[in-house]
Design a protein around this motif. Structure first.
Motif, PDB file in Angstrom:
ATOM      1  N   TYR A 273       0.843  -1.198   0.000  1.00  0.00           N
ATOM      2  CA  TYR A 273       0.000   0.000   0.000  1.00  0.00           C
ATOM      3  C   TYR A 273       0.877   1.245   0.000  1.00  0.00           C
ATOM      4  N   GLU A 274       0.311   2.324  -0.509  1.00  0.00           N
ATOM      5  CA  GLU A 274       1.000   3.600  -0.391  1.00  0.00           C
ATOM      6  C   GLU A 274       0.100   4.538   0.397  1.00  0.00           C
ATOM      7  N   ILE A 275       0.716   5.364   1.215  1.00  0.00           N
ATOM      8  CA  ILE A 275      -0.029   6.352   1.994  1.00  0.00           C
ATOM      9  C   ILE A 275      -0.292   7.541   1.088  1.00  0.00           C
ATOM     10  N   THR A 276      -1.576   7.861   0.894  1.00  0.00           N
ATOM     11  CA  THR A 276      -1.952   8.940  -0.010  1.00  0.00           C
ATOM     12  C   THR A 276      -2.279  10.235   0.727  1.00  0.00           C
ATOM     13  N   ASP A 277      -2.596  10.133   2.026  1.00  0.00           N
ATOM     14  CA  ASP A 277      -2.937  11.332   2.797  1.00  0.00           C
ATOM     15  C   ASP A 277      -2.711  11.036   4.270  1.00  0.00           C
ATOM     16  N   VAL A 278      -2.204  12.010   4.991  1.00  0.00           N
ATOM     17  CA  VAL A 278      -2.014  11.884   6.433  1.00  0.00           C
ATOM     18  C   VAL A 278      -3.049  12.763   7.110  1.00  0.00           C
ATOM     19  N   LYS A 279      -3.882  12.154   7.934  1.00  0.00           N
ATOM     20  CA  LYS A 279      -4.945  12.876   8.635  1.00  0.00           C
ATOM     21  C   LYS A 279      -4.462  13.457   9.960  1.00  0.00           C
ATOM     22  N   GLY A 280      -3.441  12.832  10.557  1.00  0.00           N
ATOM     23  CA  GLY A 280      -2.906  13.314  11.831  1.00  0.00           C
ATOM     24  C   GLY A 280      -2.949  12.241  12.903  1.00  0.00           C
ATOM     25  N   MET A 281      -2.484  12.630  14.069  1.00  0.00           N
ATOM     26  CA  MET A 281      -2.419  11.698  15.191  1.00  0.00           C
ATOM     27  C   MET A 281      -3.820  11.438  15.738  1.00  0.00           C
ATOM     28  N   VAL A 282      -4.071  10.178  16.086  1.00  0.00           N
ATOM     29  CA  VAL A 282      -5.311   9.780  16.739  1.00  0.00           C
ATOM     30  C   VAL A 282      -4.956   8.992  17.992  1.00  0.00           C
ATOM     31  N   LYS A 283      -5.864   8.995  18.952  1.00  0.00           N
ATOM     32  CA  LYS A 283      -5.579   8.317  20.217  1.00  0.00           C
ATOM     33  C   LYS A 283      -6.851   7.790  20.843  1.00  0.00           C
ATOM     34  N   GLY A 284      -6.684   6.891  21.771  1.00  0.00           N
ATOM     35  CA  GLY A 284      -7.772   6.391  22.597  1.00  0.00           C
ATOM     36  C   GLY A 284      -7.182   6.041  23.948  1.00  0.00           C
ATOM     37  N   ASN A 285      -7.924   6.287  25.007  1.00  0.00           N
ATOM     38  CA  ASN A 285      -7.386   5.941  26.322  1.00  0.00           C
ATOM     39  C   ASN A 285      -8.481   5.420  27.239  1.00  0.00           C
TER      40      ASN A 285
ATOM     41  N   LYS B 223     -12.347   4.825  16.269  1.00  0.00           N
ATOM     42  CA  LYS B 223     -13.484   5.727  16.048  1.00  0.00           C
ATOM     43  C   LYS B 223     -12.994   7.125  15.683  1.00  0.00           C
ATOM     44  N   GLU B 224     -11.980   7.596  16.367  1.00  0.00           N
ATOM     45  CA  GLU B 224     -11.414   8.914  16.058  1.00  0.00           C
ATOM     46  C   GLU B 224     -10.826   8.926  14.645  1.00  0.00           C
ATOM     47  N   ALA B 225     -10.145   7.838  14.267  1.00  0.00           N
ATOM     48  CA  ALA B 225      -9.569   7.738  12.915  1.00  0.00           C
ATOM     49  C   ALA B 225     -10.675   7.712  11.863  1.00  0.00           C
ATOM     50  N   GLU B 226     -11.733   6.941  12.114  1.00  0.00           N
ATOM     51  CA  GLU B 226     -12.855   6.883  11.172  1.00  0.00           C
ATOM     52  C   GLU B 226     -13.519   8.252  11.016  1.00  0.00           C
ATOM     53  N   ASN B 227     -13.648   8.976  12.127  1.00  0.00           N
ATOM     54  CA  ASN B 227     -14.248  10.309  12.076  1.00  0.00           C
ATOM     55  C   ASN B 227     -13.420  11.290  11.257  1.00  0.00           C
ATOM     56  N   SER B 228     -12.109  11.026  11.146  1.00  0.00           N
ATOM     57  CA  SER B 228     -11.245  11.892  10.343  1.00  0.00           C
ATOM     58  C   SER B 228     -11.246  11.477   8.871  1.00  0.00           C
ATOM     59  N   GLY B 229     -11.903  10.352   8.564  1.00  0.00           N
ATOM     60  CA  GLY B 229     -11.964   9.867   7.190  1.00  0.00           C
ATOM     61  C   GLY B 229     -10.808   8.963   6.807  1.00  0.00           C
ATOM     62  N   ALA B 230     -10.083   8.444   7.781  1.00  0.00           N
ATOM     63  CA  ALA B 230      -8.913   7.597   7.518  1.00  0.00           C
ATOM     64  C   ALA B 230      -9.310   6.165   7.181  1.00  0.00           C
ATOM     65  N   ASP B 231      -8.421   5.487   6.431  1.00  0.00           N
ATOM     66  CA  ASP B 231      -8.563   4.061   6.101  1.00  0.00           C
ATOM     67  C   ASP B 231      -7.743   3.179   7.032  1.00  0.00           C
ATOM     68  N   ALA B 232      -6.702   3.764   7.632  1.00  0.00           N
ATOM     69  CA  ALA B 232      -5.751   2.973   8.407  1.00  0.00           C
ATOM     70  C   ALA B 232      -5.093   3.848   9.470  1.00  0.00           C
TER      71      ALA B 232
ATOM     72  N   TYR C 247      -2.027   5.148  20.550  1.00  0.00           N
ATOM     73  CA  TYR C 247      -2.001   6.255  19.610  1.00  0.00           C
ATOM     74  C   TYR C 247      -1.295   5.839  18.330  1.00  0.00           C
ATOM     75  N   GLY C 248      -1.534   6.590  17.280  1.00  0.00           N
ATOM     76  CA  GLY C 248      -0.912   6.334  15.993  1.00  0.00           C
ATOM     77  C   GLY C 248      -1.241   7.468  15.040  1.00  0.00           C
ATOM     78  N   THR C 249      -0.868   7.282  13.790  1.00  0.00           N
ATOM     79  CA  THR C 249      -1.116   8.283  12.752  1.00  0.00           C
ATOM     80  C   THR C 249      -2.198   7.778  11.817  1.00  0.00           C
ATOM     81  N   ALA C 250      -3.284   8.538  11.718  1.00  0.00           N
ATOM     82  CA  ALA C 250      -4.396   8.186  10.826  1.00  0.00           C
ATOM     83  C   ALA C 250      -4.012   8.577   9.400  1.00  0.00           C
ATOM     84  N   VAL C 251      -4.212   7.633   8.467  1.00  0.00           N
ATOM     85  CA  VAL C 251      -3.830   7.864   7.065  1.00  0.00           C
ATOM     86  C   VAL C 251      -4.873   7.290   6.127  1.00  0.00           C
ATOM     87  N   ASN C 252      -4.807   7.748   4.892  1.00  0.00           N
ATOM     88  CA  ASN C 252      -5.545   7.107   3.808  1.00  0.00           C
ATOM     89  C   ASN C 252      -4.526   6.316   3.012  1.00  0.00           C
TER      90      ASN C 252
END
Length: 106
Positions: free
Chosen positions: A12-24, A67-76, A97-102
């Motif tokens: 896969y190639e990362i086409t867009d970076v949505k930003g950091m997402v987290k859950g606690n 859920k936070e990643a999905e709300n940002s429109g991320a695939d992964a 935590y991680g980086t939400a990306v498409n």
């Protein structure tokens, strides 16, 4: 939603970076489970009560991050990490935590 602990995803190639997402999750020990766990510390062996508690906490925190990643429109989410810390006597926080990306298949 694909979750990986690497910076890239093979094939896969990362086409867009949505930003950091987290859950606690912040959990406190249950007095009954704490008593049993204390006994196991004396006689040895796995402290199953805490293993179960941490497993459940990881699952809940991961669900919140997804859920936070999905709300940002991320695939992964790439570069996923877990951190556990004591925040008070008898209470701990589990953070994921991680980086939400498409992504797009190569």
């Amino acid at each position: 939603m694909m979750l990986v602990n690497t910076e890239t995803i093979p094939g896969y190639e990362i086409t867009d970076v949505k930003g950091m997402v987290k859950g606690n999750v912040v959990r406190a020990k249950h007095i009954g489970k704490d008593f049993v766990a204390g006994f196991r510390n004396i006689v040895g062996g796995e402290v199953k009560e805490y293993t179960e508690m941490l497993t459940e906490s990881r699952q809940r925190a991961t669900e919140r991050m997804v859920k936070e990643a999905e709300n940002s429109g991320a695939d992964a989410v790439v570069n996923v990490r877990f951190v556990t810390s004591q925040i008070a006597n008898g209470a701990a926080e589990l953070l994921v935590y991680g980086t939400a990306v498409n992504i797009q298949k190569k």
